[in-house]
Scaffold this active site. Structure first.
Site, PDB file in Angstrom:
ATOM      1  CD1 TRP A 151      -0.451  -1.584   3.120  1.00  0.00           C
ATOM      2  CD2 TRP A 151       0.477   0.437   3.381  1.00  0.00           C
ATOM      3  NE1 TRP A 151       0.254  -1.601   4.292  1.00  0.00           N
ATOM      4  CE2 TRP A 151       0.828  -0.368   4.489  1.00  0.00           C
ATOM      5  CE3 TRP A 151       0.946   1.752   3.343  1.00  0.00           C
ATOM      6  CZ2 TRP A 151       1.629   0.102   5.532  1.00  0.00           C
ATOM      7  CZ3 TRP A 151       1.746   2.214   4.378  1.00  0.00           C
ATOM      8  CH2 TRP A 151       2.071   1.394   5.451  1.00  0.00           C
ATOM      9  CG  ASN A 152       5.045   1.182   0.610  1.00  0.00           C
ATOM     10  OD1 ASN A 152       4.573   0.220   0.029  1.00  0.00           O
ATOM     11  ND2 ASN A 152       6.334   1.413   0.655  1.00  0.00           N
ATOM     12  CE  LYS A 175      -4.896  -8.823  -3.114  1.00  0.00           C
ATOM     13  NZ  LYS A 175      -4.584  -7.486  -2.568  1.00  0.00           N
ATOM     14  N   GLY A 228       6.024  -6.417  -0.338  1.00  0.00           N
ATOM     15  CA  GLY A 228       5.216  -6.415   0.878  1.00  0.00           C
ATOM     16  C   GLY A 228       6.033  -6.895   2.058  1.00  0.00           C
ATOM     17  CD  GLU A 250      11.333  -3.676  -2.427  1.00  0.00           C
ATOM     18  OE1 GLU A 250      11.706  -3.831  -1.246  1.00  0.00           O
ATOM     19  OE2 GLU A 250      10.691  -2.702  -2.837  1.00  0.00           O
ATOM     20  CG  LEU A 251      10.491  -9.804   0.890  1.00  0.00           C
ATOM     21  CD1 LEU A 251      11.031 -11.115   1.406  1.00  0.00           C
ATOM     22  CD2 LEU A 251       8.996  -9.900   0.622  1.00  0.00           C
ATOM     23  CB  CYS A 284      10.859  -1.277   1.541  1.00  0.00           C
ATOM     24  SG  CYS A 284      11.138  -0.564  -0.065  1.00  0.00           S
ATOM     25  CD  GLU A 385       9.742  -3.075   6.973  1.00  0.00           C
ATOM     26  OE1 GLU A 385       8.978  -4.044   6.821  1.00  0.00           O
ATOM     27  OE2 GLU A 385      10.294  -2.482   6.035  1.00  0.00           O
TER      28      GLU A 385
HETATM   29  O1  TXE Z   1       1.643  -6.164   3.863  1.00  0.00           O
HETATM   30  P1  TXE Z   1       1.325  -7.571   3.304  1.00  0.00           P
HETATM   31  P2  TXE Z   1       0.649  -5.110   4.521  1.00  0.00           P
HETATM   32  C1  TXE Z   1       5.417  -4.172   5.886  1.00  0.00           C
HETATM   33  C2  TXE Z   1       5.168  -3.157   6.971  1.00  0.00           C
HETATM   34  C3  TXE Z   1       3.725  -3.340   7.269  1.00  0.00           C
HETATM   35  C4  TXE Z   1       3.507  -4.790   7.021  1.00  0.00           C
HETATM   36  C5  TXE Z   1       2.100  -5.161   6.668  1.00  0.00           C
HETATM   37  O2  TXE Z   1       5.962  -3.452   8.070  1.00  0.00           O
HETATM   38  O3  TXE Z   1       3.418  -3.042   8.583  1.00  0.00           O
HETATM   39  O4  TXE Z   1       4.372  -5.086   5.950  1.00  0.00           O
HETATM   40  O5  TXE Z   1       1.645  -4.440   5.532  1.00  0.00           O
HETATM   41  C6  TXE Z   1      -1.088  -9.244  -0.418  1.00  0.00           C
HETATM   42  N1  TXE Z   1      -1.278 -14.316  -0.885  1.00  0.00           N
HETATM   43  N2  TXE Z   1       5.438  -3.617   4.569  1.00  0.00           N
HETATM   44  O6  TXE Z   1      -0.460  -5.707   5.289  1.00  0.00           O
HETATM   45  O7  TXE Z   1       0.332  -8.267   4.126  1.00  0.00           O
HETATM   46  C7  TXE Z   1      -1.788  -8.037   0.157  1.00  0.00           C
HETATM   47  O8  TXE Z   1      -3.143  -8.051  -0.220  1.00  0.00           O
HETATM   48  C8  TXE Z   1      -0.996 -13.380  -1.801  1.00  0.00           C
HETATM   49  C9  TXE Z   1       6.685  -3.633   3.900  1.00  0.00           C
HETATM   50  O9  TXE Z   1       0.252  -4.201   3.445  1.00  0.00           O
HETATM   51  O10 TXE Z   1       2.618  -8.229   3.030  1.00  0.00           O
HETATM   52  C10 TXE Z   1      -0.978  -6.929  -0.468  1.00  0.00           C
HETATM   53  O11 TXE Z   1      -1.402  -6.717  -1.805  1.00  0.00           O
HETATM   54  N3  TXE Z   1      -0.982 -12.076  -1.526  1.00  0.00           N
HETATM   55  C11 TXE Z   1       6.601  -3.296   2.468  1.00  0.00           C
HETATM   56  C12 TXE Z   1       0.439  -7.495  -0.442  1.00  0.00           C
HETATM   57  O12 TXE Z   1       0.282  -8.907  -0.328  1.00  0.00           O
HETATM   58  C13 TXE Z   1      -1.252 -11.702  -0.267  1.00  0.00           C
HETATM   59  C14 TXE Z   1       5.498  -2.492   1.995  1.00  0.00           C
HETATM   60  C15 TXE Z   1       1.295  -6.983   0.703  1.00  0.00           C
HETATM   61  O13 TXE Z   1       0.605  -7.229   1.911  1.00  0.00           O
HETATM   62  C16 TXE Z   1      -1.545 -12.635   0.737  1.00  0.00           C
HETATM   63  C17 TXE Z   1       4.295  -2.607   2.763  1.00  0.00           C
HETATM   64  C18 TXE Z   1      -1.555 -14.005   0.382  1.00  0.00           C
HETATM   65  N4  TXE Z   1      -1.812 -14.975   1.256  1.00  0.00           N
HETATM   66  C19 TXE Z   1       4.317  -3.158   4.003  1.00  0.00           C
HETATM   67  N5  TXE Z   1      -1.787 -11.974   1.890  1.00  0.00           N
HETATM   68  C20 TXE Z   1       7.849  -2.951   1.748  1.00  0.00           C
HETATM   69  N6  TXE Z   1       8.918  -3.677   1.980  1.00  0.00           N
HETATM   70  O14 TXE Z   1       7.882  -2.063   0.922  1.00  0.00           O
HETATM   71  C21 TXE Z   1      -1.641 -10.655   1.623  1.00  0.00           C
HETATM   72  N7  TXE Z   1      -1.327 -10.489   0.313  1.00  0.00           N
END
Ligand code: TXE
Length: 493
Positions: A151-152, A175, A228, A250-251, A284, A385
């Site tokens: 989402w960021n 997605k 994510g 990219e985590l 990130c 993080e």
């Molecule tokens: O991330 P998620 P969220 C970190 C940050 C934050 C935490 C949670 O610390 O607090 O992640 O954020 C999809 N199968 N970062 O909830 O859950 C989900 O719908 C397939 C770091 O946003 O990892 C979204 O589109 N997809 C980061 C995407 O995965 C799935 C940036 C990311 O969601 C899924 C953002 C599944 N089972 C948050 N479950 C960075 N490194 O830039 C969820 N998703």
């Protein structure tokens, strides 16, 4: 209330179950739009469309140069719609309009760059060690790519995947995060206008927990490009491993920003601030661990706190605002719990640490820029993080000590080094376990520069010349032109 639709096979369509999710504006606290709550049938329809499009002559008849033309048209359409796309991300996500205008000026560059690269990927004729063979390689697209974004910075993160992936001739199912979907669905309207055939790009919205497995488990998906959290990334990677899909991951990060005593202090203070407080720390690459060499430790912190104490929080649409709200409620709660955790572990709070509720900000999800000093690298605030405006300041003695602290992390996304000594800069850049090292700067990115993580920060890189190959596979062709029957096992030699 505005209602967005999925984009599948070149058309905007309602979700199968006709269910919707509200999307809140983190500045006003109000739900401002609804997005589709898709189910597994929608997920299948999106992959059907992408898979059909990949095999169709409508897409495969575009040669690499022609794909480049489509990408350039797309880039121009993004520029034409930059302001409305920027405003949508501000509304949906609380990003600053000033940051979004900058992003939307830069995003087209990725499409232009990969448009130019599309027809420059050449195979080679191999000087093969056998008689009468012409043996050559060529690069072919992988197939359906599933792009899962966070989402960021939804459009920027997507661009890093889409531009090389489309240039290479793949088709896409996208997605976006359920917390920030609207800008991606608005963006989807541009593909048809740019001339992409139906099904080449599809966008499906909904909870990752509800449609994620249906998408990642579909054997027709050839590659997953994910941005994510590491926990979701792990699950996605496990799914991908079942049928050996390609992945780019990219985590997260816990990047060290390291200031040596000889550094230009003004530059280093500016770099420490933009490292952690740009985008409210919700990136990130955030420089969330500030390592300060002992002789400058107290004075640097004093000046840093003074500089951050005057930051202007407020309306993200106001050009003068410097820090916007946290993007969504779960993230807001998470940042506050990380601040509690730092207190509990014995770090010393020197700035912020509370929700910010002055003026109009009282309706929004604001947290003050927060700085903890006397942090040790073992504390949870130095290891986990936060993804918010929280800086952990750690002292160090020597170059050796700085390397040991910086590398003692499960992550390895990025690092900053501030020094006037080029020897120190070079040695540090070699010894730091990070995908990107900035010297006397922080946060610079470019379509020319690969970006991605060491260790648990990810797999693979995004951007740059080589990364188009992350969306291609190599085919080797052997052509025999001799008179004899080649390699017949029944011929006695
Ligand atoms: O991330 P998620 P969220 C970190 C940050 C934050 C935490 C949670 O610390 O607090 O992640 O954020 C999809 N199968 N970062 O909830 O859950 C989900 O719908 C397939 C770091 O946003 O990892 C979204 O589109 N997809 C980061 C995407 O995965 C799935 C940036 C990311 O969601 C899924 C953002 C599944 N089972 C948050 N479950 C960075 N490194 O830039 C969820 N998703």
């Amino acid at each position: 209330m505005q209602r967005y639709l999925n984009y599948i096979d070149g058309a905007f369509v309602a979700p199968d179950s006709n269910a919707w999710l509200p999307s809140a504006n983190p500045y006003t606290g109000e739900n401002w739009c609804e997005i589709p709550r898709s189910n597994e049938r929608d997920a299948r329809a999106a992959v059907d469309a992408a898979s059909r499009a990949f095999r169709s002559s409508a897409w495969s008849s575009f040669n690499a140069s022609q794909r480049g033309v489509l990408l350039r048209r797309l880039a121009d359409l993004i520029t034409e719609h930059a302001e409305s796309l920027a405003c949508t991300e501000v509304r949906d996500n609380g990003k600053l309009i000033t940051e979004m205008r900058g992003q939307l000026r830069y995003i087209p560059e990725w499409f232009h760059y990969y448009a130019g690269l599309a027809d420059k990927i050449e195979g080679s004729v191999l000087p093969i060690d056998k008689q009468d063979y012409l043996t050559f390689t060529r690069y072919e697209p992988l197939g359906v790519v599933l792009a899962i974004t966070a989402w960021n910075s939804p459009l920027l993160l997507l661009t890093w995947k889409l531009a090389p992936g489309l240039a290479a001739g793949n088709t896409f199912v996208i997605k976006p995060s359920e917390y920030a979907t609207a800008s991606t669905l608005e963006f989807a309207a541009l593909f048809g206008r740019a001339g992409f055939p139906p099904g080449v790009v599809n966008v499906i919205s909904g909870y990752g927990s509800e449609i994620g497995d249906a998408l990642t488990g579909d054997s027709r998906v050839a590659k997953i490009a994910f941005t994510g959290s590491d926990s979701t990334g792990r699950r996605v990677n496990e799914q991908a491993a079942r049928d050996f899909k390609h992945v780019t991951m990219e985590l997260g990060g816990k990047s060290p920003n390291i200031v040596f005593a000889d550094a230009n202090a003004d530059q280093a203070i500016a770099g420490a601030i933009s490292g952690i407080f740009a985008a409210g720390g919700q990136t990130c690459m955030a420089g969330s661990r500030l390592l300060l060499q002992e002789p400058i430790y107290d004075e640097f912190i004093r000046r840093l706190v003074a500089a951050c104490g005057v930051a202007k929080l407020g309306d993200p649409m106001d050009d003068t605002t410097q820090v916007g709200p946290i993007a969504n409620r779960p993230q807001y709660d998470r940042v506050l719990s990380c601040i509690e955790m730092a207190h509990a572990d014995g770090a010393t709070l020197v700035l912020g640490g509370r929700p910010y509720t002055e003026g109009n900000a009282k309706r929004g999800l604001f947290i003050e820029p927060t700085i903890f000093r006397d942090v040790s690298n073992e504390m949870r605030i130095a290891r986990q993080e936060v993804f918010g405006p929280v800086l952990a300041v750690i002292p160090f003695t020597s170059e050796e000590d700085a390397v040991a602290i910086a590398n003692d992390s499960p992550y390895g996304l990025a690092a900053g080094v501030w020094t006037k000594d080029m020897g120190t800069a070079l040695r540090m850049s070699q010894r730091l376990e990070a995908g990107t090292v900035w010297v006397n700067s922080y946060r610079a990115v470019s379509y020319l520069a690969p970006f991605g993580g060491y260790k648990q920060s990810g797999i693979g890189r995004e951007s740059g010349y080589e990364m188009i190959k992350a969306y291609l596979q190599t085919k080797t062709t052997w052509i025999y032109s001799g008179e004899a029957c080649p390699d017949n096992p029944f011929v006695m030699r």
